[in-house]
Design an enzyme around this catalytic site. Structure first.
Site, PDB file in Angstrom:
ATOM      1  N   SER A   7      -1.822  -0.654   9.996  1.00  0.00           N
ATOM      2  CA  SER A   7      -1.926   0.694  10.556  1.00  0.00           C
ATOM      3  C   SER A   7      -3.170   0.797  11.420  1.00  0.00           C
ATOM      4  O   SER A   7      -4.300   0.680  10.924  1.00  0.00           O
ATOM      5  CB  SER A   7      -1.999   1.727   9.434  1.00  0.00           C
ATOM      6  OG  SER A   7      -2.453   2.955   9.976  1.00  0.00           O
ATOM      7  N   HIS A  32       1.810  -0.484  13.149  1.00  0.00           N
ATOM      8  CA  HIS A  32       2.178   0.804  12.537  1.00  0.00           C
ATOM      9  C   HIS A  32       1.281   1.884  13.144  1.00  0.00           C
ATOM     10  O   HIS A  32       0.057   1.827  13.031  1.00  0.00           O
ATOM     11  CB  HIS A  32       1.997   0.737  11.019  1.00  0.00           C
ATOM     12  CG  HIS A  32       2.419   1.980  10.301  1.00  0.00           C
ATOM     13  ND1 HIS A  32       3.738   2.256   9.987  1.00  0.00           N
ATOM     14  CD2 HIS A  32       1.696   3.045   9.853  1.00  0.00           C
ATOM     15  CE1 HIS A  32       3.804   3.430   9.364  1.00  0.00           C
ATOM     16  NE2 HIS A  32       2.575   3.931   9.271  1.00  0.00           N
ATOM     17  N   ASP A  34       0.308   5.805  13.494  1.00  0.00           N
ATOM     18  CA  ASP A  34       0.372   7.056  12.741  1.00  0.00           C
ATOM     19  C   ASP A  34       0.047   8.255  13.614  1.00  0.00           C
ATOM     20  O   ASP A  34      -1.099   8.443  14.030  1.00  0.00           O
ATOM     21  CB  ASP A  34      -0.624   6.993  11.582  1.00  0.00           C
ATOM     22  CG  ASP A  34      -0.151   6.063  10.478  1.00  0.00           C
ATOM     23  OD1 ASP A  34       0.962   6.276   9.962  1.00  0.00           O
ATOM     24  OD2 ASP A  34      -0.896   5.117  10.149  1.00  0.00           O
ATOM     25  N   MET A  36      -0.296  12.268  13.934  1.00  0.00           N
ATOM     26  CA  MET A  36      -0.543  13.444  13.077  1.00  0.00           C
ATOM     27  C   MET A  36      -0.847  14.665  13.939  1.00  0.00           C
ATOM     28  O   MET A  36      -1.603  14.567  14.906  1.00  0.00           O
ATOM     29  CB  MET A  36      -1.745  13.172  12.175  1.00  0.00           C
ATOM     30  CG  MET A  36      -1.590  11.939  11.323  1.00  0.00           C
ATOM     31  SD  MET A  36      -3.041  11.693  10.307  1.00  0.00           S
ATOM     32  CE  MET A  36      -2.593  10.180   9.446  1.00  0.00           C
ATOM     33  N   HIS A  65       5.128   6.285  13.227  1.00  0.00           N
ATOM     34  CA  HIS A  65       5.298   7.151  12.054  1.00  0.00           C
ATOM     35  C   HIS A  65       4.855   8.567  12.450  1.00  0.00           C
ATOM     36  O   HIS A  65       3.663   8.831  12.587  1.00  0.00           O
ATOM     37  CB  HIS A  65       4.436   6.589  10.913  1.00  0.00           C
ATOM     38  CG  HIS A  65       4.447   7.396   9.658  1.00  0.00           C
ATOM     39  ND1 HIS A  65       3.539   7.210   8.645  1.00  0.00           N
ATOM     40  CD2 HIS A  65       5.270   8.407   9.241  1.00  0.00           C
ATOM     41  CE1 HIS A  65       3.792   8.061   7.654  1.00  0.00           C
ATOM     42  NE2 HIS A  65       4.819   8.807   7.999  1.00  0.00           N
ATOM     43  N   MET A  67       4.058  12.095  11.690  1.00  0.00           N
ATOM     44  CA  MET A  67       3.729  13.089  10.655  1.00  0.00           C
ATOM     45  C   MET A  67       3.523  14.412  11.374  1.00  0.00           C
ATOM     46  O   MET A  67       2.408  14.927  11.488  1.00  0.00           O
ATOM     47  CB  MET A  67       2.478  12.638   9.889  1.00  0.00           C
ATOM     48  CG  MET A  67       2.772  11.491   8.935  1.00  0.00           C
ATOM     49  SD  MET A  67       1.293  10.598   8.423  1.00  0.00           S
ATOM     50  CE  MET A  67       1.175   9.464   9.804  1.00  0.00           C
ATOM     51  N   MET A 136       6.127   7.165   1.205  1.00  0.00           N
ATOM     52  CA  MET A 136       4.681   7.398   1.205  1.00  0.00           C
ATOM     53  C   MET A 136       4.156   7.162  -0.210  1.00  0.00           C
ATOM     54  O   MET A 136       4.623   7.794  -1.162  1.00  0.00           O
ATOM     55  CB  MET A 136       4.362   8.834   1.638  1.00  0.00           C
ATOM     56  CG  MET A 136       4.704   9.163   3.085  1.00  0.00           C
ATOM     57  SD  MET A 136       4.004   8.021   4.293  1.00  0.00           S
ATOM     58  CE  MET A 136       2.253   8.116   3.924  1.00  0.00           C
ATOM     59  N   GLY A 141      -1.840  11.745   5.759  1.00  0.00           N
ATOM     60  CA  GLY A 141      -2.911  12.446   6.470  1.00  0.00           C
ATOM     61  C   GLY A 141      -4.142  11.585   6.689  1.00  0.00           C
ATOM     62  O   GLY A 141      -4.845  11.754   7.680  1.00  0.00           O
ATOM     63  N   PHE A 142      -4.377  10.649   5.778  1.00  0.00           N
ATOM     64  CA  PHE A 142      -5.610   9.867   5.864  1.00  0.00           C
ATOM     65  C   PHE A 142      -5.378   8.440   5.385  1.00  0.00           C
ATOM     66  O   PHE A 142      -4.581   8.219   4.469  1.00  0.00           O
ATOM     67  CB  PHE A 142      -6.707  10.504   4.997  1.00  0.00           C
ATOM     68  CG  PHE A 142      -6.967  11.939   5.359  1.00  0.00           C
ATOM     69  CD1 PHE A 142      -7.829  12.265   6.402  1.00  0.00           C
ATOM     70  CD2 PHE A 142      -6.311  12.960   4.689  1.00  0.00           C
ATOM     71  CE1 PHE A 142      -8.038  13.591   6.757  1.00  0.00           C
ATOM     72  CE2 PHE A 142      -6.514  14.294   5.037  1.00  0.00           C
ATOM     73  CZ  PHE A 142      -7.384  14.620   6.083  1.00  0.00           C
ATOM     74  N   GLY A 143      -6.102   7.514   5.994  1.00  0.00           N
ATOM     75  CA  GLY A 143      -6.114   6.148   5.489  1.00  0.00           C
ATOM     76  C   GLY A 143      -7.079   6.067   4.310  1.00  0.00           C
ATOM     77  O   GLY A 143      -7.822   7.008   4.016  1.00  0.00           O
ATOM     78  N   GLY A 144      -7.049   4.932   3.625  1.00  0.00           N
ATOM     79  CA  GLY A 144      -8.049   4.662   2.598  1.00  0.00           C
ATOM     80  C   GLY A 144      -7.867   5.398   1.285  1.00  0.00           C
ATOM     81  O   GLY A 144      -8.824   5.508   0.516  1.00  0.00           O
ATOM     82  N   ASP A 174       3.918   2.839   2.467  1.00  0.00           N
ATOM     83  CA  ASP A 174       2.814   3.277   3.324  1.00  0.00           C
ATOM     84  C   ASP A 174       1.754   4.033   2.521  1.00  0.00           C
ATOM     85  O   ASP A 174       1.992   5.157   2.079  1.00  0.00           O
ATOM     86  CB  ASP A 174       3.379   4.180   4.433  1.00  0.00           C
ATOM     87  CG  ASP A 174       2.328   4.511   5.484  1.00  0.00           C
ATOM     88  OD1 ASP A 174       1.196   4.001   5.390  1.00  0.00           O
ATOM     89  OD2 ASP A 174       2.671   5.289   6.408  1.00  0.00           O
ATOM     90  N   GLY A 175       0.601   3.395   2.374  1.00  0.00           N
ATOM     91  CA  GLY A 175      -0.547   4.053   1.761  1.00  0.00           C
ATOM     92  C   GLY A 175      -1.093   3.317   0.557  1.00  0.00           C
ATOM     93  O   GLY A 175      -0.371   3.071  -0.413  1.00  0.00           O
ATOM     94  N   GLY A 176      -2.350   2.921   0.643  1.00  0.00           N
ATOM     95  CA  GLY A 176      -3.025   2.321  -0.511  1.00  0.00           C
ATOM     96  C   GLY A 176      -2.554   0.936  -0.888  1.00  0.00           C
ATOM     97  O   GLY A 176      -2.786   0.493  -2.017  1.00  0.00           O
ATOM     98  N   GLY A 196      -3.670  -0.315   6.187  1.00  0.00           N
ATOM     99  CA  GLY A 196      -4.728   0.144   7.094  1.00  0.00           C
ATOM    100  C   GLY A 196      -6.067  -0.419   6.675  1.00  0.00           C
ATOM    101  O   GLY A 196      -6.529  -1.426   7.208  1.00  0.00           O
TER     102      GLY A 196
HETATM  103  C1  DX5 Z   1      -1.337   7.886   5.980  1.00  0.00           C
HETATM  104  C2  DX5 Z   1      -0.752   6.952   7.011  1.00  0.00           C
HETATM  105  C3  DX5 Z   1      -0.915   5.532   6.627  1.00  0.00           C
HETATM  106  C4  DX5 Z   1      -2.343   5.081   6.480  1.00  0.00           C
HETATM  107  C5  DX5 Z   1      -2.394   3.830   5.669  1.00  0.00           C
HETATM  108  O1  DX5 Z   1      -1.032   9.175   6.287  1.00  0.00           O
HETATM  109  O2  DX5 Z   1       0.625   7.195   7.188  1.00  0.00           O
HETATM  110  O3  DX5 Z   1      -0.200   4.679   7.514  1.00  0.00           O
HETATM  111  O4  DX5 Z   1      -3.004   4.894   7.687  1.00  0.00           O
HETATM  112  O5  DX5 Z   1      -3.731   3.497   5.451  1.00  0.00           O
HETATM  113  P1  DX5 Z   1      -4.201   2.762   4.131  1.00  0.00           P
HETATM  114  O6  DX5 Z   1      -3.480   1.457   4.077  1.00  0.00           O
HETATM  115  O7  DX5 Z   1      -5.669   2.613   4.328  1.00  0.00           O
HETATM  116  O8  DX5 Z   1      -3.841   3.649   2.966  1.00  0.00           O
HETATM  117 ZN    ZN Z   2       1.895   5.672   8.289  1.00  0.00          ZN
END
Ligand code: DX5
Ligand code: ZN
Length: 218
Positions: A7, A32, A34, A36, A65, A67, A136, A141-144, A174-176, A196
């Site tokens: 991502s 990927h 994202d 938003m 993706h 959102m 999801m 909304g956020f990475g990490g 997608d996520g974590g 990400g």
């Molecule tokens: C979250 C995004 C993800 C995110 C993944 O809303 O859709 O794609 O960037 O980031 P990580 O892998 O750091 O959770």
């Molecule tokens: Zn995503």
């Protein structure tokens, strides 16, 4: 072996060319991307203009993706920008079936994303129409953020639905996603791992992508 979709949300935007070069030289399968809107999710990222730059920077599949609310208003702009796959959120669509038909008519692969609280059963009547389901594993909304463990239960249920229906949809998580939890995610039935922070905060992102790619069902 899973497909790996780093991502770009976690990339360093002051050195995107460098990060794209890194991805292009790696075993990453997809970009990927994202998007938003600050309404569907509490964050604003980027739109078609930047995606067009990514399109020019790579030959890899651009996995967009969305959102965003009312994705049907922007689907064509993202297709024009170079998206190969467009994923829209079930929660953002009153007329999900119509919106999927729109994506198909634009000639892109059609994906549906589900938030952590949305049961996979909402897809039962449409699963054969789509190319990808993005589960999801964090609230978007956020990475990490931290992976939500219950996602594993959803992956197994979705895999069963896909197998029973004759659908060819891929399951994307997608996520974590981390090197530690990737084996159990793939074992549960995931086909595509979005990553990400795990990739972009690694000291050796290319090696980290290779390690994720090597993940086999535990
Ligand atoms: C979250 C995004 C993800 C995110 C993944 O809303 O859709 O794609 O960037 O980031 P990580 O892998 O750091 O959770
Ligand atoms: Zn995503």
């Amino acid at each position: 072996m899973p497909l790996i979709a780093p991502s770009l949300l976690s990339a360093n935007f002051l050195q995107l060319q460098k990060d794209c070069d890194m991805l292009n030289s790696s075993q990453a399968d997809w970009y990927h991307l994202d998007v938003m809107d600050g309404r569907f999710v509490p964050n604003i990222s980027f739109g078609p203009m930047l995606i067009n730059f990514f399109r020019k920077a790579t030959n890899k599949t651009c996995d967009v993706h969305l959102m965003i609310e009312e994705p049907e208003r922007y689907a064509e702009a993202f297709q024009q920008a170079g998206a190969d796959i467009i994923t829209i959120h079930a929660e953002a669509c009153t007329h999900l079936h119509r919106n999927i038909q729109q994506l198909k008519s634009l000639g892109v692969k059609a994906g549906i994303a589900l938030n952590p609280h949305t049961p996979v059963q909402v897809l039962s009547e449409i699963i054969r129409e789509i190319d990808l389901v993005c589960l999801m594993s964090v609230n978007p909304g956020f990475g990490g953020q931290q992976f939500i463990p219950h996602t594993l239960v959803k992956i197994r249920a979705l895999k069963e639905m896909i197998n029973n229906s004759g659908s060819t949809a891929l399951i994307e998580i997608d996520g974590g996603v981390t090197l530690e939890n990737a084996p159990s995610i793939v074992a549960a039935g995931a086909d595509v791992l979005v990553a990400g922070n795990t990739v972009f905060k690694a000291t050796d992102p290319v090696a980290t992508i290779a390690q994720l790619k090597k993940t086999s069902a535990a």
